[in-house]
Design an enzyme around this catalytic site. Sequence first.
Site, short mmCIF file in Angstrom:
data_model
loop_
_atom_site.label_atom_id
_atom_site.label_comp_id
_atom_site.label_asym_id
_atom_site.label_seq_id
_atom_site.Cartn_x
_atom_site.Cartn_y
_atom_site.Cartn_z
N GLU A 1 0.83 -1.20 0.00
CA GLU A 1 0.00 0.00 0.00
C GLU A 1 0.88 1.26 0.00
O GLU A 1 2.07 1.21 0.30
CB GLU A 1 -0.90 0.01 1.24
N LYS B 1 -3.40 -12.36 11.72
CA LYS B 1 -3.57 -13.73 11.23
C LYS B 1 -3.06 -14.74 12.25
O LYS B 1 -3.69 -15.79 12.47
CB LYS B 1 -2.83 -13.89 9.90
#
EC number: 1.1.1.3
Length: 429
Positions: free
Chosen positions: A192, A207
């Site tokens: 990003e 995660k």
Amino acid sequence: MTEALKIALAGLGTVGGGVVRLLDTNADLIARRAGRPIEIVAVSARDRAKDRGVDLSRFRWIDDMGEMAALDGVDVVVELIGGSDGPALTLARRTIAAGKALVTANKAMIAHHGLELASAAEAGNVAFKYEAAVAGGIPVIKGLREGAAANRIQQVYGILNGTCNYILSTMEAEGRDFADVLAEAQALGYAEADPGFDIDGVDAAHKLSILASLAFGTRIDFPGVGTTGIRHVLAADIAEAAALGFRIRLLGHAEMRADGLFQRIHPHLVPVSHPLAHVTGSLNAVVAEGNFVGRLLFQGRGAGDGPTASAVVADLIDIARGEYGPAFAMPVAALGEQPPADPGAREGRAYLRFTVDDKVGVLAEIAAAMRDSGVSIESLIQRGAMPDGGVLVAIVTHKGPERAVAQAIERLDGAPWLRGQPMLMHILD
């Protein structure tokens, strides 16, 4: 064939568009495997006019995605908006409260609010599924929740962020510096514009907290994940690791210890003989070790429209079949609550890198700090001609308590000859 499973899809970015294309392309195969067709009937996104490369005119457009949970004739809401709170969480709560199934790829929301949503889904007897939230198209959630359900999982670890793995493996292959490769990753769309979520390890920590809950039957503890990213890894570190027979990878590692739950995201030196050393590019890989099944390796594409859409639709097929159970492999009330384990009590080897002034006595001071902290040095290498004019000193320790290494670094903090912060990387043995 029975009536179609009707879907409302919130979020039409890369993954949302992939879900539409997958359901179109493999419609007949999916219907035969699910036992009935799966059809999108409503969609929502921020920008209605944007061209997404798929025909959306056949679907009902909902301006306020929060209203999707109340739509008549909708069986499942698929949330692909992202973000731990805000519209995504509002939609998730409303969906479950309305008695509709929820499928999401939102790892941040699950890490922060997954237990709340799972409890509500259990109370309402509705499906709550999130295979796409961890490792994209790799079926690691299903593997832990179902395939390895009979095992006591001893540890779970692996490469959980494709952006970081792309950067590290490119630095390794081409000898380039971090900033240069990061800029390329941003230009290619792997990172990003603000890459901190990835390169500082936050995405991987979300995660890992989910995997730890599934693996060990514990409540999600995202704040308990010790997190260090790859921002300060140098090309010189990559070169030193290669000379020592290692490759650098950002690993998530979780295990249940006698003093609690250990969870950490940290750059590691991985032996070239280990399968994770050969996971390159934007691939992900997860290793789980069970007491009866042994070592399981899940590897594949961890992001992108195709793999993530594949995981979303796999969840939809399960729901169409009526195959779902507790979101975290057991009821939320049965999940244990464990304190964070003390990382200082763990034993292992470490790689330490210092950039220092080229002065007499510096090596002696470093060695003294190691000695006084109880750290045994396996090897010490000094390299000159660093870009800033300093000298690189790289140390590999013998196996010992991590607390001792941390104390040695503290002893050297503020030394006038030290340029920048030392770099610590654990060695995967």
